[in-house]
Scaffold this motif. Structure first.
Motif, PDB file in Angstrom:
ATOM      1  N   ALA A 140      21.190 -13.746 -13.649  1.00  0.00           N
ATOM      2  CA  ALA A 140      21.204 -12.278 -13.587  1.00  0.00           C
ATOM      3  C   ALA A 140      20.828 -11.807 -12.182  1.00  0.00           C
ATOM      4  N   LEU A 141      19.859 -12.469 -11.556  1.00  0.00           N
ATOM      5  CA  LEU A 141      19.470 -12.098 -10.184  1.00  0.00           C
ATOM      6  C   LEU A 141      20.607 -12.361  -9.209  1.00  0.00           C
ATOM      7  N   ARG A 142      21.271 -13.515  -9.372  1.00  0.00           N
ATOM      8  CA  ARG A 142      22.399 -13.829  -8.481  1.00  0.00           C
ATOM      9  C   ARG A 142      23.514 -12.793  -8.634  1.00  0.00           C
ATOM     10  N   GLU A 143      23.775 -12.403  -9.883  1.00  0.00           N
ATOM     11  CA  GLU A 143      24.813 -11.405 -10.165  1.00  0.00           C
ATOM     12  C   GLU A 143      24.453 -10.058  -9.516  1.00  0.00           C
ATOM     13  N   ASP A 144      23.208  -9.628  -9.676  1.00  0.00           N
ATOM     14  CA  ASP A 144      22.790  -8.335  -9.128  1.00  0.00           C
ATOM     15  C   ASP A 144      22.768  -8.354  -7.595  1.00  0.00           C
ATOM     16  N   ILE A 145      22.337  -9.471  -7.016  1.00  0.00           N
ATOM     17  CA  ILE A 145      22.260  -9.554  -5.554  1.00  0.00           C
ATOM     18  C   ILE A 145      23.666  -9.624  -4.953  1.00  0.00           C
ATOM     19  N   GLU A 146      24.572 -10.291  -5.657  1.00  0.00           N
ATOM     20  CA  GLU A 146      25.978 -10.321  -5.226  1.00  0.00           C
ATOM     21  C   GLU A 146      26.547  -8.897  -5.203  1.00  0.00           C
ATOM     22  N   LEU A 147      26.231  -8.127  -6.234  1.00  0.00           N
ATOM     23  CA  LEU A 147      26.692  -6.737  -6.316  1.00  0.00           C
ATOM     24  C   LEU A 147      26.151  -5.922  -5.134  1.00  0.00           C
ATOM     25  N   LEU A 148      24.873  -6.097  -4.823  1.00  0.00           N
ATOM     26  CA  LEU A 148      24.249  -5.369  -3.715  1.00  0.00           C
ATOM     27  C   LEU A 148      24.842  -5.797  -2.371  1.00  0.00           C
ATOM     28  N   ALA A 149      25.033  -7.093  -2.220  1.00  0.00           N
ATOM     29  CA  ALA A 149      25.483  -7.650  -0.941  1.00  0.00           C
ATOM     30  C   ALA A 149      26.923  -7.249  -0.628  1.00  0.00           C
ATOM     31  N   THR A 150      27.698  -6.906  -1.649  1.00  0.00           N
ATOM     32  CA  THR A 150      29.111  -6.597  -1.422  1.00  0.00           C
ATOM     33  C   THR A 150      29.393  -5.091  -1.390  1.00  0.00           C
ATOM     34  N   LYS A 151      28.373  -4.272  -1.538  1.00  0.00           N
ATOM     35  CA  LYS A 151      28.586  -2.821  -1.432  1.00  0.00           C
ATOM     36  C   LYS A 151      28.667  -2.443   0.049  1.00  0.00           C
ATOM     37  N   PRO A 152      29.816  -1.929   0.493  1.00  0.00           N
ATOM     38  CA  PRO A 152      29.969  -1.617   1.924  1.00  0.00           C
ATOM     39  C   PRO A 152      28.910  -0.634   2.423  1.00  0.00           C
ATOM     40  N   LEU A 189      21.873   1.876  -7.256  1.00  0.00           N
ATOM     41  CA  LEU A 189      22.732   1.923  -6.061  1.00  0.00           C
ATOM     42  C   LEU A 189      22.630   3.289  -5.382  1.00  0.00           C
ATOM     43  N   ARG A 190      22.599   4.339  -6.179  1.00  0.00           N
ATOM     44  CA  ARG A 190      22.446   5.697  -5.634  1.00  0.00           C
ATOM     45  C   ARG A 190      21.139   5.795  -4.836  1.00  0.00           C
ATOM     46  N   SER A 191      20.056   5.309  -5.414  1.00  0.00           N
ATOM     47  CA  SER A 191      18.760   5.366  -4.732  1.00  0.00           C
ATOM     48  C   SER A 191      18.767   4.518  -3.461  1.00  0.00           C
ATOM     49  N   LEU A 192      19.370   3.332  -3.534  1.00  0.00           N
ATOM     50  CA  LEU A 192      19.378   2.447  -2.368  1.00  0.00           C
ATOM     51  C   LEU A 192      20.277   2.967  -1.246  1.00  0.00           C
ATOM     52  N   ALA A 193      21.322   3.706  -1.586  1.00  0.00           N
ATOM     53  CA  ALA A 193      22.162   4.315  -0.542  1.00  0.00           C
ATOM     54  C   ALA A 193      21.289   5.258   0.288  1.00  0.00           C
ATOM     55  N   LEU A 194      20.397   5.975  -0.368  1.00  0.00           N
ATOM     56  CA  LEU A 194      19.485   6.893   0.332  1.00  0.00           C
ATOM     57  C   LEU A 194      18.363   6.128   1.028  1.00  0.00           C
ATOM     58  N   SER A 195      17.794   5.132   0.351  1.00  0.00           N
ATOM     59  CA  SER A 195      16.737   4.310   0.957  1.00  0.00           C
ATOM     60  C   SER A 195      17.188   3.749   2.296  1.00  0.00           C
ATOM     61  N   HIS A 245       0.834  -1.205   0.000  1.00  0.00           N
ATOM     62  CA  HIS A 245       0.000   0.000   0.000  1.00  0.00           C
ATOM     63  C   HIS A 245       0.863   1.247   0.000  1.00  0.00           C
ATOM     64  N   LEU A 246       0.223   2.355  -0.291  1.00  0.00           N
ATOM     65  CA  LEU A 246       0.893   3.649  -0.317  1.00  0.00           C
ATOM     66  C   LEU A 246       1.679   3.870   0.973  1.00  0.00           C
ATOM     67  N   GLY A 247       2.922   4.288   0.817  1.00  0.00           N
ATOM     68  CA  GLY A 247       3.730   4.614   1.991  1.00  0.00           C
ATOM     69  C   GLY A 247       4.527   3.443   2.538  1.00  0.00           C
ATOM     70  N   GLU A 248       4.357   2.248   1.968  1.00  0.00           N
ATOM     71  CA  GLU A 248       4.994   1.064   2.558  1.00  0.00           C
ATOM     72  C   GLU A 248       6.352   0.688   1.957  1.00  0.00           C
ATOM     73  N   ALA A 249       6.622   1.126   0.718  1.00  0.00           N
ATOM     74  CA  ALA A 249       7.851   0.657   0.054  1.00  0.00           C
ATOM     75  C   ALA A 249       8.360   1.669  -0.964  1.00  0.00           C
ATOM     76  N   HIS A 250       9.663   1.667  -1.154  1.00  0.00           N
ATOM     77  CA  HIS A 250      10.243   2.365  -2.299  1.00  0.00           C
ATOM     78  C   HIS A 250      10.156   1.438  -3.498  1.00  0.00           C
ATOM     79  N   VAL A 251       9.812   1.979  -4.653  1.00  0.00           N
ATOM     80  CA  VAL A 251       9.817   1.192  -5.879  1.00  0.00           C
ATOM     81  C   VAL A 251      10.758   1.880  -6.865  1.00  0.00           C
ATOM     82  N   ILE A 252      11.799   1.158  -7.249  1.00  0.00           N
ATOM     83  CA  ILE A 252      12.827   1.694  -8.141  1.00  0.00           C
ATOM     84  C   ILE A 252      12.749   0.890  -9.433  1.00  0.00           C
TER      85      ILE A 252
END
Ligand SMILES: [Zn+2]
Length: 160
Positions: free
Chosen positions: A120-132, A68-74, A49-56
């Protein structure tokens, strides 16, 4: 252009009836990265519902520098701790090459085409998981949404 007038007319009705959410922080501490595909109603698909999540959203729902820029802020500014990366069946970026997409668009860009959703999902999640700087993220799921059945395949999970 009637398209714009139609949008503004619809907005009058929306503004009169809308719910107001005062807090900018997503109520479920959730962000969703997904494709721009017009067949995906992200809030309805995930019961949000409205207000519950960021959608990128972007082409393919891939993890780009701008995601990544958006998620750093999220995560650091707006309290997000849980992330869903959701690709989908019949995606325009699946089964096509960068060369073909460059020829199609005339744009000399890296389009991040998708050979295999799970890879592709594994690659993207690996990238996210390794960003300090994304250390506030506690859990990530990689989903594939079926645009025909409306069902989600739960493909990859990651937890810190
Ligand atoms: Zn797509």
């Amino acid at each position: 252009m009637t398209q714009f007038s139609d949008l503004l007319t619809a907005n009058h009705a929306y503004a009169a009836a809308r719910a107001n959410v005062a807090d900018a922080r997503p109520g479920r501490r959730l962000a969703v990265v997904t494709c721009m595909d017009a067949r995906i109603d992200v809030f309805a698909v995930l019961g949000l519902h409205l207000g519950e999540a960021h959608v990128i959203r972007n082409a393919g729902g891939r993890v780009t520098d701008d995601v990544l820029r958006s998620l750093a802020l999220s995560t650091h500014v707006l309290g997000v701790e849980v992330l869903v990366v959701m690709q989908h069946t019949k995606c325009g970026l699946a089964g096509i090459t960068d060369e073909e997409l460059r020829a199609l668009t005339g744009a000399d860009l890296g389009f991040l085409p998708i050979d295999d959703h799970a890879a592709a999902l594994r690659e993207d999640i690996e990238l996210l998981a390794t960003k300090p700087y994304l250390v506030p993220l506690k859990a990530i799921a990689g989903f594939v949404y079926d645009v025909e059945s409306g069902e989600i395949a739960d493909v990859v999970r990651w937890e810190r």
